[in-house]
Every structure is written in C-alpha cells, then in structure tokens.
Design a protein around this motif. Structure first.
Motif, PDB file in Angstrom:
ATOM      1  N   ALA A 288       0.835  -1.214   0.000  1.00 55.95           N
ATOM      2  CA  ALA A 288       0.000   0.000   0.000  1.00 55.95           C
ATOM      3  C   ALA A 288       0.864   1.255   0.000  1.00 55.95           C
ATOM      4  N   LYS A 289       1.962   1.216   0.719  1.00 53.12           N
ATOM      5  CA  LYS A 289       2.854   2.383   0.747  1.00 53.12           C
ATOM      6  C   LYS A 289       3.427   2.637  -0.651  1.00 53.12           C
ATOM      7  N   ALA A 290       3.839   1.574  -1.317  1.00 57.32           N
ATOM      8  CA  ALA A 290       4.393   1.721  -2.668  1.00 57.32           C
ATOM      9  C   ALA A 290       3.350   2.325  -3.604  1.00 57.32           C
ATOM     10  N   LEU A 291       2.100   1.859  -3.473  1.00 48.66           N
ATOM     11  CA  LEU A 291       1.024   2.391  -4.319  1.00 48.66           C
ATOM     12  C   LEU A 291       0.777   3.857  -4.002  1.00 48.66           C
ATOM     13  N   THR A 292       0.680   4.170  -2.706  1.00 48.14           N
ATOM     14  CA  THR A 292       0.406   5.549  -2.292  1.00 48.14           C
ATOM     15  C   THR A 292       1.537   6.476  -2.736  1.00 48.14           C
ATOM     16  N   ASP A 293       2.766   6.003  -2.575  1.00 45.83           N
ATOM     17  CA  ASP A 293       3.920   6.812  -3.014  1.00 45.83           C
ATOM     18  C   ASP A 293       3.859   7.093  -4.509  1.00 45.83           C
ATOM     19  N   ALA A 294       3.273   6.162  -5.270  1.00 45.56           N
ATOM     20  CA  ALA A 294       3.162   6.348  -6.723  1.00 45.56           C
ATOM     21  C   ALA A 294       1.947   7.190  -7.089  1.00 45.56           C
ATOM     22  N   GLY A 295       1.211   7.631  -6.051  1.00 44.93           N
ATOM     23  CA  GLY A 295       0.064   8.506  -6.317  1.00 44.93           C
ATOM     24  C   GLY A 295      -1.246   7.772  -6.500  1.00 44.93           C
ATOM     25  N   VAL A 296      -1.295   6.511  -6.070  1.00 43.08           N
ATOM     26  CA  VAL A 296      -2.516   5.720  -6.236  1.00 43.08           C
ATOM     27  C   VAL A 296      -3.347   5.779  -4.957  1.00 43.08           C
ATOM     28  N   GLU A 297      -4.641   6.008  -5.120  1.00 45.57           N
ATOM     29  CA  GLU A 297      -5.558   5.997  -3.981  1.00 45.57           C
ATOM     30  C   GLU A 297      -6.002   4.565  -3.715  1.00 45.57           C
ATOM     31  N   VAL A 298      -5.837   4.109  -2.466  1.00 42.70           N
ATOM     32  CA  VAL A 298      -6.254   2.755  -2.100  1.00 42.70           C
ATOM     33  C   VAL A 298      -7.614   2.840  -1.419  1.00 42.70           C
ATOM     34  N   ARG A 299      -8.572   2.046  -1.923  1.00 41.87           N
ATOM     35  CA  ARG A 299      -9.891   1.968  -1.293  1.00 41.87           C
ATOM     36  C   ARG A 299     -10.073   0.552  -0.758  1.00 41.87           C
ATOM     37  N   GLY A 300     -10.085   0.442   0.577  1.00 37.12           N
ATOM     38  CA  GLY A 300     -10.046  -0.896   1.154  1.00 37.12           C
ATOM     39  C   GLY A 300     -11.284  -1.265   1.946  1.00 37.12           C
ATOM     40  N   ASP A 301     -11.437  -2.578   2.160  1.00 39.36           N
ATOM     41  CA  ASP A 301     -12.475  -3.034   3.082  1.00 39.36           C
ATOM     42  C   ASP A 301     -11.970  -2.801   4.516  1.00 39.36           C
ATOM     43  N   GLU A 302     -12.789  -3.201   5.499  1.00 38.23           N
ATOM     44  CA  GLU A 302     -12.468  -2.893   6.884  1.00 38.23           C
ATOM     45  C   GLU A 302     -11.101  -3.441   7.306  1.00 38.23           C
ATOM     46  N   ARG A 303     -10.837  -4.686   6.884  1.00 38.23           N
ATOM     47  CA  ARG A 303      -9.586  -5.318   7.303  1.00 38.23           C
ATOM     48  C   ARG A 303      -8.371  -4.656   6.650  1.00 38.23           C
ATOM     49  N   VAL A 304      -8.551  -4.166   5.439  1.00 36.49           N
ATOM     50  CA  VAL A 304      -7.455  -3.426   4.789  1.00 36.49           C
ATOM     51  C   VAL A 304      -7.197  -2.121   5.553  1.00 36.49           C
ATOM     52  N   ARG A 305      -8.276  -1.459   5.904  1.00 39.74           N
ATOM     53  CA  ARG A 305      -8.122  -0.136   6.532  1.00 39.74           C
ATOM     54  C   ARG A 305      -7.473  -0.234   7.909  1.00 39.74           C
ATOM     55  N   LYS A 306      -7.650  -1.378   8.569  1.00 39.47           N
ATOM     56  CA  LYS A 306      -6.970  -1.570   9.858  1.00 39.47           C
ATOM     57  C   LYS A 306      -5.459  -1.554   9.688  1.00 39.47           C
ATOM     58  N   LEU A 307      -5.001  -2.124   8.586  1.00 36.53           N
ATOM     59  CA  LEU A 307      -3.554  -2.231   8.343  1.00 36.53           C
ATOM     60  C   LEU A 307      -3.010  -1.051   7.553  1.00 36.53           C
ATOM     61  N   VAL A 308      -3.896  -0.376   6.842  1.00 33.72           N
ATOM     62  CA  VAL A 308      -3.479   0.763   5.999  1.00 33.72           C
ATOM     63  C   VAL A 308      -4.341   1.969   6.360  1.00 33.72           C
ATOM     64  N   PRO A 309      -3.912   2.724   7.364  1.00 32.92           N
ATOM     65  CA  PRO A 309      -4.765   3.797   7.865  1.00 32.92           C
ATOM     66  C   PRO A 309      -5.089   4.858   6.803  1.00 32.92           C
ATOM     67  N   THR A 310      -4.216   5.019   5.794  1.00 29.89           N
ATOM     68  CA  THR A 310      -4.474   6.033   4.765  1.00 29.89           C
ATOM     69  C   THR A 310      -5.533   5.583   3.752  1.00 29.89           C
ATOM     70  N   ALA A 311      -5.907   4.305   3.787  1.00 25.19           N
ATOM     71  CA  ALA A 311      -6.871   3.807   2.790  1.00 25.19           C
ATOM     72  C   ALA A 311      -8.255   4.392   3.028  1.00 25.19           C
ATOM     73  N   LYS A 312      -8.949   4.693   1.951  1.00 26.02           N
ATOM     74  CA  LYS A 312     -10.340   5.134   2.035  1.00 26.02           C
ATOM     75  C   LYS A 312     -11.253   3.906   2.014  1.00 26.02           C
ATOM     76  N   PRO A 313     -12.492   4.062   2.469  1.00 25.32           N
ATOM     77  CA  PRO A 313     -13.382   2.887   2.467  1.00 25.32           C
ATOM     78  C   PRO A 313     -13.812   2.491   1.047  1.00 25.32           C
ATOM     79  N   ALA A 314     -13.854   1.195   0.803  1.00 28.21           N
ATOM     80  CA  ALA A 314     -14.323   0.673  -0.490  1.00 28.21           C
ATOM     81  C   ALA A 314     -15.772   0.248  -0.359  1.00 28.21           C
ATOM     82  N   SER A 315     -16.581   0.600  -1.351  1.00 28.77           N
ATOM     83  CA  SER A 315     -17.974   0.148  -1.388  1.00 28.77           C
ATOM     84  C   SER A 315     -18.051  -1.106  -2.264  1.00 28.77           C
ATOM     85  N   GLU A 316     -19.216  -1.741  -2.256  1.00 31.20           N
ATOM     86  CA  GLU A 316     -19.463  -2.885  -3.148  1.00 31.20           C
ATOM     87  C   GLU A 316     -19.152  -2.511  -4.599  1.00 31.20           C
ATOM     88  N   GLN A 317     -19.547  -1.283  -4.985  1.00 29.14           N
ATOM     89  CA  GLN A 317     -19.313  -0.816  -6.353  1.00 29.14           C
ATOM     90  C   GLN A 317     -17.828  -0.784  -6.696  1.00 29.14           C
TER      91      GLN A 317
END
Lengths: 427, 427
Positions: A288-317
């Motif tokens: 996730a850090k590598a992606l964020t450093d490259a300018g990519v927005e990470v949208r994660g489910d709850e378990r992702v967001r626990k490990l990647v605090p910068t991640a935004k919430p992902a919806s079903e869509q």
C-alpha cells in the motif's frame, strides 16, 4: 477541402451495400492469393508511407484543426498527431506483419482414418471483417495489415476525429495494392462519418463474416446488440492481483505496482488487490505504501483499513469498478478459494494474477479463475499480443467464443476440412 | 400422468432464470472436476440406462401414444421409438464418450518469451451450453455426454414429441451424477414445452455462453435472430459433386451415387451435380443412368438434357435447392473455375466434392471452394463427426466462426492463457 465538407452520401444504404459487396468479392480473390503478394503489398505500403510524410502531415493537420471542435483533450489530440517518428513506427509495424508466417493453408490437425481417408484441418480466411474503432490513425494501418495477412478483406470504420489521416493512409495502401496486384477493395475506409452507416453494415451478414468493435463500452454494446454476424468484443478489464499467503514481499510489491501504475488507461491494468488474511500484516502495509507513493488511492475493506490507515473505504461498487486511473480497490480474503470466488464474481474475465511461492496455489488459481489470461508471478500488463509473441493484434477479446485474449493473425482465420480419398463411399 | 398434464410453470421467466443460474453454478464446479469423475458418471449412466429398459419403455410409450396427435409421420414415429437395441446403442455411445481424451487443461500451444515468461494456451470449458433440438431421444443422452465431457453444464430443450423419453433419460443421468458426485445441475432438461421458454433462455447471456439449435431451418433462424449469446448453427447443406475433366468414370458413378442416395434426408447428401464440358459426354450418361436406376430424378440444364434425354429441366431455383429427397440438379460447366464459382454462389458452404485424377485440379478446388469440408475422390457423406474420428458430435456447424464442420468435444471448449513468470514486470 475537408472530407466532412463533401455532400453526404446520397443513398446511405446503397453506398454501404456497395462497399460490403466489393469487400466480399475481394475476399474471394484474397483467400487464395499467394503469401508473397501480401508481403509485397505490406512492404510497398511501408515504403509509400515513409515517402509520403508531407502528404500525411497535411491530412493530419485537417484532423488536428478540427480536434478542439470535437472536444478532444490535449492527451487525445497528442495521440492523433502523426509525427515523422510515428509514421516510421506505422511503417515498421507493416514490415513486422510482412515477416509473420502466412497462416492460410497451414494444416493445423490431420488424421488418416481406418478406411484410408485423409482428414486435414486447414487454416482458411474468415472472409470480410468489419472493424469499428476510434481515433488513433496508426490503428488504421495495423488493422488493414493484419486482416489482409489473414486473407480477409476489411471494411474500416474509423472515428471522425482521424478521418483525414486515415483516408490518407488508406489511399497509400490502395496505391500499393494497385502496383502489386492485390485486390484494391481488400481495404476500404467508410467515407462517411454518418452513424447510421454502422447499422447498415451490421445488418449485412450475407457479406460480412465478423464485426470487431474497439472503443468505449457504449460502442461495443451497441455493436453487440445490433450485429447480425458474430462479434469479437474488446471490453476493458477489471483485473486483479491476488497476494497468496506465501507471496514473496518483493514480488508482491513489484508486480502490484507494475500492474497498477505502468499505464492507467489500459484494459490490462490492475483495478483490484486481494490479500490472503495470513499474509495481510506482512504484505499490505508495504504494498500500500508503494502504491500511495506512486500517487494511487487505495480503497479498502475494513480489514485493509486496519492495516493501511491512509486507505479510504471501499464500497461494493468499488470491487466491480474499472477505474482506468490512479485508484485501486483492496480486500483481505480468508483463503485462496475466497480469492477465486471474488475474482470470478466481481472480475471481468480479462486478466488476473496471483503472487505466490506455493505450487498448489498456482495450479488451483490458474485452473479455477475463469479469465482470458491467468498470470502467476508476473504483471497483468503482459496480456497483450506483442508481449505474447503474436506479432500484431487487432485487440484483446473478452469473449470466450472463437478468440479469447489477444487476437493476432491466427484469430482472424477459420478452418476448413480437406478430405482426400481414393474412391471411398459410405457403407 | 403425462408431463404435459402438469400445471404450466407459474412464472416462466423465474423458472428459466433459476435453471440458467443453476447451470452457471454447476459449470463453475465442472470446470475443474477431475476427468475420472466425468468418466465414472458416463459409465454409471450407461449401466443405469441398460438396467432401466422397462422404465424407459414406459416413458417412451407416452410419447408414442401422443405422436399421432402431433401429426408425426410413420418414419418420425419410428425414430422416436426406444427399442432395447436403441437403448443399448445410447449406452454404448456414452461409453465411447467416456473413452475420449479429456480435453480440459490440455496445453494446445506454448511459447517461452525472451524475458522468460512462459505463455501456455490451455483448453478450458465454454461454461453453459443451451441446446435446442428436435425429437429423437438418443440426442438427449449424446448431447449431455459430450457437453459434460467438455466441462460444460448443459440446458437441454428437447422437442415435445420426445419429452417423456428425454425426461426418463435425464433422470437416470441425474441419478448417476448423485451417486458419483458430479454436480446434479450439470444436465438439466427444460420441463416445460412452452415455446416462450426458449426466448427467455436466449436473453440470458449472463448465464449462458453458447446456444446450439439443431432442427429445421425455421428454428435455427429464430434462435440466431433472438440469441444474445453466440450461436453454433447447423443448417442443411446444398452439397455438390463436381466431375472434373479428368474424372475416372467408375469413381464418378460410385461417388455421385453414394453422395446422393446413401441417405436422402441428411445435411451432407449431394443435391447438385456439376460436370466439366470436356467430360460430359463420357461421364454424364453413365452417372445419370445410375441415379435414375436408383430412383433419383435428374433436373438438368440444357446441355445436360442433350446428353440425358430423361432429365427434366432445371430452373435457377433448382441450383439453390436442398431437396433432402430423391432429386438432384445437374449442370455442365466450362471449366474448373466455373465449377468453383457455381459452388460458392449456389452452395451452402457445407460439403462439396471433386472427382478428379488431376493434382492441380484437386489443389485448386480444395483451396478455392469456401466450404466447411471439401472432399477429393470420396463421398460427401463422410462430413460427420464419427467419420472424421471426433468420436461424438453435437452437430455439423455451417458457421465459419469458432467451430466449422463437425462439432465434437474440442469444439465445445475455449482456451485461456496461463502465463507463468518469475517476477517479470513490463518496462
């Protein structure tokens, strides 16, 4: 004078019918033309393109002048531009197609039956291809080259944004055809930009053997709905990278990053990241850090967001989305099977990769993921005709029928059975 | 109680959707089921069929009783009848399919790219097949066997004339599936004879991957027009026998006679005879006499009638006709090229034969005739899955796309690319 200033074709249906009939007639001759004639035409076309950079630049300028009126972005206008380097690369692409093995007449399977009858399965042209595509002028030359190499006549329906550039290219291909003795109607560009013309062509399954749309989803859905002949579709992909429990962290980072960021607007870019729960802590923060450093927005489910605090919430869509931009959805899955189910459910059956060191995981993933390309320990970006060694491609099929994945010369052919006997009859 | 007495399915659309969804779910499991499970199912099904002749005869009797009400001819009623011999041959056919090589997972092409990436093209199932066919009950078992062998789930829509026999067969296949552990929804028979059901299935391209109609031209045209998924069509054939200038008279007589008279009502029977002008005097009287002696009416052009006084005049329509009966059209042509043009113009691109001793004629004919099967010095009747060694067929495709000619197990598959790397990314 711009082509678009010419009076509209008076009787559109009759015009389209004439084009299709000419193509059908040309295809009968093309089916048995010697390979060396096709090669000579491709090489002479390349020569003429190189020698005509001024003429091409003039035609291209008409398209560039009109481009702002079509609301094209600067990036799109740039793709439209025919620089000397681009003309060189179009010419070089024709030479590459010339160098490919001729597919027609090759025996692709063969048996001799107990009664002595020889059954040869022999590659044969499809006939007439109707190719509908958007703006870049190099596609005009590429598509013409690959269709004719496969023994087919082609009707090119290019976007209005590149119509003058495309016409100038097709004029040179026609000049080469005349010089070499290839049927001149082997390559025809539809000279009207009237949208109704597409409908006329799609109704003529007596003359046209396959329709190939390449462009936005709306175009492809329209063609699939209206066509009376088979269609090879090229949808964008919702491609996944799945990091297995055993994944090597360096591989995980490198492959995810390349799959997502090598180019954003392409069909084989990754749009979603799945991580096995047992490896999430070990892999997710680093990737996730590598992606964020490259300018990519990470949208994660709850378990992702626990490990990647910068991640935004992902919806079903988000899990069904094809961003074609610097966003990636991410989820933690409990097992390899859960990853496979997720991919088969939310994916688009295009290209999906696993990063793993475990042989059984690789075997199960490649067998069970129902996609045109399943990739083990490499970037999703490799699903491409050039990268697969096909030499040239008319697109990447998202269909299962006839052709799946990159479509090169062979995918534009059919086969016939040639049965040779010595007087056998059925008893 | 007759199945047709059961109350109509209440919500037809919901019923069809449920069947299609079940098939899709079953197909996901079938895609990776071991070959030995499919073999065990086929062998156990054969056993159960052999052990259930009484139960099958009872079900068959319901169809036979209803047959006169459907206006079936005596010949059609005879084809409907399930005798012990026919049950044995259905069971034997399942065993033959069991013995075929499993197509799924076979690597059909493979390259290693310069960067070390391995690209394997691997055979994979199509998914869900919707098969629409007419009355003979053996087709129910054959189609189920071949679809499942290829890793597909199948939705069978049989004709109402054989509905009880087909249901009894499918019940036994389901029993075998349950015993062996094959997904029970792998084979489903549509339990309503409502014609609207076909339309519902043809609209569900999210669940069904291919539609295969087999029957009269009207059925096939309807399916081709309505289907939202690809279709493999099986039209009858207007097949030709062309007697070249060099043809051996004994071959000419034997091959023409067998192609025309071995069976009249089949798609690979000859419907038209062409003779090179230089050989007409030598060949036509002998071949026409053999046909006439066999009870075939010859309809010839003027030049034929000069040499064959008993021939009736042929109209333009005759040359396009598929008689499926004891009639043959005949014409004299001035050259091999004229024969090729005639066949490509009037023919149906199904099966066309040349009788010749001249190598160049054989080469030119097989290259230029645009048909699924082109035959040299043998009967047109050989264009058949069994005769080609495919083992079993679901029909003979008259399409150029995906599958052409006899469709066996391989033709019911697609492929996927399995890409195996060691960390490669695109530069």
């Amino acid at each position: 004078m711009s082509l678009l200033d010419t009076p509209a074709v008076k009787d559109l249906a009759a015009y389209c019918r004439d084009v299709a009939q000419r193509a059908k007639r040309a295809s009968a001759a093309l089916a048995t033309v010697l390979g060396e004639v096709k090669i000579a035409w491709l090489l002479r076309s390349a020569e003429l393109l190189r020698a005509s950079s001024e003429r091409l630049a003039e035609a291209n300028q008409l398209d560039l002048d009109a481009a702002p009126g079509y609301g094209l972005t600067d990036a799109a206008i740039d793709r439209l531009r025919l620089t000397p380097e681009r003309i060189e690369s179009i010419a070089a692409a024709l030479e590459e197609v010339a160098a490919l093995r001729d597919p027609i007449g090759a025996v692709i399977d063969s048996t001799v039956r107990p009664n002595g009858l020889r059954i040869d399965k022999v590659r044969a042209p499809l006939g007439v291809v109707f190719f509908i595509y958007e703006s870049r002028p190099n596609v005009t030359a590429d598509a013409a080259a690959i269709c004719v190499k496969a023994g087919n006549a082609v009707i090119l329906r290019g976007g209005k944004e590149a119509i003058h550039s495309s016409q100038a290219i097709v004029d040179l291909l026609a000049q080469a055809a005349q010089e070499i003795g290839l049927p001149e109607d082997a390559v025809q560009l539809v000279s009207t930009t009237d949208r109704e013309a597409v409908g006329h062509f799609l109704s003529m399954n007596d003359f046209i053997d396959v329709a190939i749309p390449r462009g936005g989803e709306g175009l492809i859905r329209r063609v699939a709905a209206e066509a009376t002949m088979p269609v090879i579709k090229h949808f964008d992909g919702n491609c996944h990278v799945y990091l297995d429990a055993s994944a090597d962290p360096e591989f995980a980072e490198r492959i995810t990053l390349n799959s997502k960021t090598h180019r954003y607007g392409v069909c084989n870019a990754a749009e979603s990241l799945l991580v096995h729960a047992d490896a999430a802590e070990r892999l997710l923060p680093r990737v996730a850090k590598a992606l964020t450093d490259a300018g990519v927005e990470v949208r994660g489910d709850e378990r992702v967001r626990k490990l990647v605090p910068t991640a935004k919430p992902a919806s079903e869509q988000d899990f069904g989305a094809e961003y074609l931009g610097p966003i990636i959805s991410a989820a933690v899955v409990d097992s390899l099977e859960a990853a496979i189910d997720h991919i088969n459910r939310y994916g688009s059956h295009h290209t999906d990769a696993i990063v793993t060191t475990d042989l059984a995981s690789a075997q199960r993933f490649t067998a069970a993921v129902d996609s045109a390309a399943v990739v083990v320990n490499a970037s999703t970006r490799f699903n491409d005709g050039g990268e697969f060694g096909l030499g040239a491609e008319i697109g990447i099929s998202t269909d299962k029928f006839h052709a799946r994945g990159p479509c090169g010369v062979d995918e534009l052919t059919t086969y016939k059975y040639v049965v040779t006997g010595t007087g056998q009859i059925r008893g």
